[in-house]
Design a protein around this motif. Structure first.
Motif, PDB file in Angstrom:
ATOM      1  N   HIS A 103       0.856  -1.180   0.000  1.00  0.00           N
ATOM      2  CA  HIS A 103       0.000   0.000   0.000  1.00  0.00           C
ATOM      3  C   HIS A 103       0.889   1.225   0.000  1.00  0.00           C
ATOM      4  O   HIS A 103       1.923   1.258   0.663  1.00  0.00           O
ATOM      5  CB  HIS A 103      -0.896   0.033   1.242  1.00  0.00           C
ATOM      6  N   VAL A 108      -1.952   4.385   3.590  1.00  0.00           N
ATOM      7  CA  VAL A 108      -1.868   3.913   4.976  1.00  0.00           C
ATOM      8  C   VAL A 108      -2.109   5.066   5.944  1.00  0.00           C
ATOM      9  O   VAL A 108      -2.923   4.957   6.871  1.00  0.00           O
ATOM     10  CB  VAL A 108      -0.489   3.258   5.245  1.00  0.00           C
ATOM     11  N   ALA A 113      -4.824   1.752   6.819  1.00  0.00           N
ATOM     12  CA  ALA A 113      -3.885   0.679   7.146  1.00  0.00           C
ATOM     13  C   ALA A 113      -4.622  -0.645   7.258  1.00  0.00           C
ATOM     14  O   ALA A 113      -5.707  -0.717   7.845  1.00  0.00           O
ATOM     15  CB  ALA A 113      -3.149   0.979   8.447  1.00  0.00           C
ATOM     16  N   ASN A 114      -4.061  -1.667   6.642  1.00  0.00           N
ATOM     17  CA  ASN A 114      -4.589  -3.030   6.694  1.00  0.00           C
ATOM     18  C   ASN A 114      -5.952  -3.192   6.006  1.00  0.00           C
ATOM     19  O   ASN A 114      -6.622  -4.201   6.213  1.00  0.00           O
ATOM     20  CB  ASN A 114      -4.676  -3.529   8.140  1.00  0.00           C
ATOM     21  N   GLN A 115      -6.359  -2.220   5.193  1.00  0.00           N
ATOM     22  CA  GLN A 115      -7.635  -2.289   4.506  1.00  0.00           C
ATOM     23  C   GLN A 115      -7.420  -2.747   3.063  1.00  0.00           C
ATOM     24  O   GLN A 115      -6.604  -2.188   2.337  1.00  0.00           O
ATOM     25  CB  GLN A 115      -8.324  -0.921   4.506  1.00  0.00           C
ATOM     26  N   TYR A 116      -8.184  -3.735   2.636  1.00  0.00           N
ATOM     27  CA  TYR A 116      -8.101  -4.257   1.279  1.00  0.00           C
ATOM     28  C   TYR A 116      -8.414  -3.164   0.273  1.00  0.00           C
ATOM     29  O   TYR A 116      -9.387  -2.433   0.409  1.00  0.00           O
ATOM     30  CB  TYR A 116      -9.068  -5.423   1.118  1.00  0.00           C
TER      31      TYR A 116
END
Length: 168
Positions: A103, A108, A113-116
């Motif tokens: 990403h 981010v 953050a950590n999102q598809y």
């Protein structure tokens, strides 16, 4: 997953072709390698060759492009600065280059953050890290790896054959 692998193979082919394109006049500002490289064994483009024909590359590229034809924000390619790549790869201990999807830092830091994000060019980048025969990463003299790949379709060349989505 297969589509991503095909996309990476097409991307690597594009990087190899872009970095190997010869100018009609030599560029004397670029240092010549101290060791003569022998790539003649790749000329036959056999099963063990890292090179593929333009026709084969286009089959792979068209397969990926057709799979995303109705998705306008999907990454079609990444563009990497050839001088930066040459600088990084001047270390002859680098035997392989790993291309890693990541990403963008702006994505981010924007709360994602950590999102598809799928292959949305607004969110995706590629990190390039070389590694040696011992399979350990090798960093630039400044202790870094490469980023700042430019996603296409967002920043594609507008002219020339590189402005096309396939090899011309």
């Amino acid at each position: 997953m297969r589509k991503i692998i095909i996309g990476f193979a097409a991307l690597l082919l594009t990087v190899v072709v872009a970095c190997s394109k010869k100018n009609s006049t030599p560029d004397t500002s670029i240092a010549t390698p101290t060791k003569e490289l022998d790539f003649h064994k790749y000329a036959i483009m056999g099963l063990d060759s890292p090179f593929i024909s333009i026709d084969t590359g286009n089959i792979m590229l068209n397969s990926y492009l057709n799979s995303i034809q109705n998705r306008t924000n999907e990454v079609k390619s990444f563009i990497v600065d050839a001088d930066a790549l040459r600088y990084y790869l001047q270390n002859t201990n680098i035997k392989h280059v790993k291309l890693m999807l990541a990403h963008k830092l702006s994505y981010v830091r924007g709360g994602n953050a950590n999102q598809y994000a799928g292959m949305d060019y607004n969110a995706m980048t590629m990190i390039i890290a070389g590694f040696g025969s011992d399979y350990d990463y090798i960093y630039s003299p400044q202790g870094a790896v490469m980023d700042f790949s430019i996603p296409c379709p967002n920043s594609c060349p507008g002219t020339g054959t590189a402005g096309q989505n396939t090899l011309q």
